[in-house]
Design an enzyme around this catalytic site. Sequence first.
Site, short mmCIF file in Angstrom:
data_model
loop_
_atom_site.label_atom_id
_atom_site.label_comp_id
_atom_site.label_asym_id
_atom_site.label_seq_id
_atom_site.Cartn_x
_atom_site.Cartn_y
_atom_site.Cartn_z
N GLU A 124 10.71 -10.85 -78.17
CA GLU A 124 9.97 -12.09 -77.92
C GLU A 124 10.71 -13.31 -78.41
O GLU A 124 10.80 -14.33 -77.75
CB GLU A 124 8.58 -12.03 -78.56
CG GLU A 124 7.57 -11.14 -77.84
CD GLU A 124 7.71 -9.66 -78.19
OE1 GLU A 124 8.60 -9.30 -78.99
OE2 GLU A 124 6.91 -8.86 -77.66
N HIS A 128 -4.29 -7.28 -80.13
CA HIS A 128 -4.17 -7.75 -78.74
C HIS A 128 -5.29 -8.72 -78.37
O HIS A 128 -5.42 -9.04 -77.20
CB HIS A 128 -4.26 -6.58 -77.76
CG HIS A 128 -3.05 -5.71 -77.68
ND1 HIS A 128 -2.67 -4.87 -78.69
CD2 HIS A 128 -2.13 -5.54 -76.70
CE1 HIS A 128 -1.58 -4.21 -78.33
NE2 HIS A 128 -1.22 -4.61 -77.13
#
Lengths: 337, 331
Positions: free
Chosen positions: B67, B136
């Site tokens: 990321e 999440h």
Amino acid sequence: MSGRPLLATRKETTGTRNGRRLDLLREMTRIRVFEERCVELYSATKIRGFLHVAIGEEAVAAGVCGLLEDDDAVVSTYREHGHALARGVPMDSVMAEMYGKVTGCSRGRGGSMHLFDASRRFYGGNAIVGGGLPPAVGLALADRMRSRRRATVCFFGDGAFAEGEFHESLNLAALWHLPVLFACENNLYAMGTALAKSHAQTDLALRAASYGVASWTVDGMDVLAVEEATARALERIRNGGGPVFLELRTYRFRAHSMFDPDRYRDKAEVAAWRERDPLELLARRMREDGELTDADREVLVAEATAEVDAAVRFAEESPLEDVDELTRFVYSDPAEV
Amino acid sequence: MTTAPVTTTETTYREALREALREALREDDRVFLMGEDVGSYGGCFAVTLGLLEEFGPERVRDTPLSESTFVGAGIGAALGGMRPIVEIMTVNFSMLALDQILNNAATLLHMSGGQLNVPLVIRMTTGAGRQLAAQHSHSLEGWYAHIPGLKVIAPATLEDARGMLWTALQDPDPVLLFEHGSLYNMSGALATGAGHVDIQRAAVRRPGRDLTLVSYGGSLSTSMTAADELSAGGIEVEVIDLRVLRPLDDATIMESVRRTHRAVVVDEGWRSGSLAAEVSARITEQCFFELDAPVERVCSAEVPMPYAKHLEEAALPQVATVVAAARKVVS
């Protein structure tokens, strides 16, 4: 005269004897004299914040940056005065930045650690260790997608090897065959932590090679070796050969920053490295080859001193940015602050 | 005056986003897409499905699970003249790229004295409601809205899902676009010619006189449903969709509160130090003497989001809690 062929370079040689070597010595002298003055100015409280000098590491800046074309890019670290100067960022604007003046290359918003010059594609001045690698990969990606024959040089230290961003970036650059020169200045210490104390495998080129990146170890105190390796790397990069990693073995003669009492290094170790001072190394070789006299050397120092004097004068006389400008450039449109 | 008949197409939030991406890739050859599984997989929420086939691997780039580096590469590519759209799977994963977003994307323009623009768009999923538990499901867009130099937008409608991206791509500064995960399957009629929208103003989604409900993203539908329920009980609620979380459109919020004299802020983020706290503080600062009651906030419970459905529901703003907060400030 040395029989060594001159390397292709943007900077044309001056008329004197072997001009290329003299140019390199001149560049290293400029950086050395500039940084020594910075240390004095820091002690005199003219420069504040953190100040990290690269005295001892000048061969890297001069040897790498001297071969770059105008449209190549440079991404650097917080120890970047030499990279900026060798890249052609005017010394006046670098010194004014140290003074926090509006005439500084970052308008006084960056200081020593954050020198920028978009017109020279000098992208800082990144003070997060490893943080410059991903943007360097992206600059190279843009060039590749646009089929531009450019290179992006990314300077970082051995400390960045411990950061995930280093490993991610090498992988991505190799995967996408991006035109990046990863120039690792291995000065053996991440601030005060020795390489061997923080890494199980200290052969940095070996680790870089594991990502499929061409990786070479170079004597970073020998500016001619640095330049030769850089020339090879750039040729490969420009011909679509993908990224290259250079481990440039160097050493900083002074402490990490002006706050650092330097307790973690043996004085004998520092002294031993000082024997391999990159300026002296080149000067000695040039003297042996009859290319340099003591008088020549004095001229180089005098020229650099005059340039630094002028830069200090410029910085002293420059205005501070108006406080009303504080929030300017948070966004491109000032109404959005 | 005649009005041309508006033809509409039945679409989903997901399809509207995809159409926006398709338009951007088609219209501007500097635009490219990169992120985890945006290509062969079609996007973890199928937003980018088919784009690899249409635009090829140069412009729809699958990345490694890195990321920080693919976001940082987006920054570099933006500096290099491209218009990257970077997708991060969820806002929780974006923490791995926070260094690049905060220390580079948000900072470079100012730190370089105005020399370096970063015209980058980062899309990511946010929010709970799908039993995806504590890594999440969080709503951390409020953290990003804290950061000067960033623009933060949150499409809650089909029109905004279709229109915000293009406007974000025209912006010279970094824009973060938050897609609430529960919205992807939202379907409805979208005007056939729907396209570019502003990313400056909040929108009044429902007019009302008794109370201002300030909301955004995934909480908008909760707020609208609560407003229906309150209306049945005689309380007319004005629902504001913030749309833009930074910079906040104070004018639209205050104009409403000055009429209704009451406000409830609904925000799926945690309450402490939240976007709801910021909106509430601004209302208090700017409308204190026009308020008839203290501002109320309905936020998520201050727990890591649990997996079990009943616990997740208990942690999230629900229609009933919004209705209760509204009744409290109106009573």
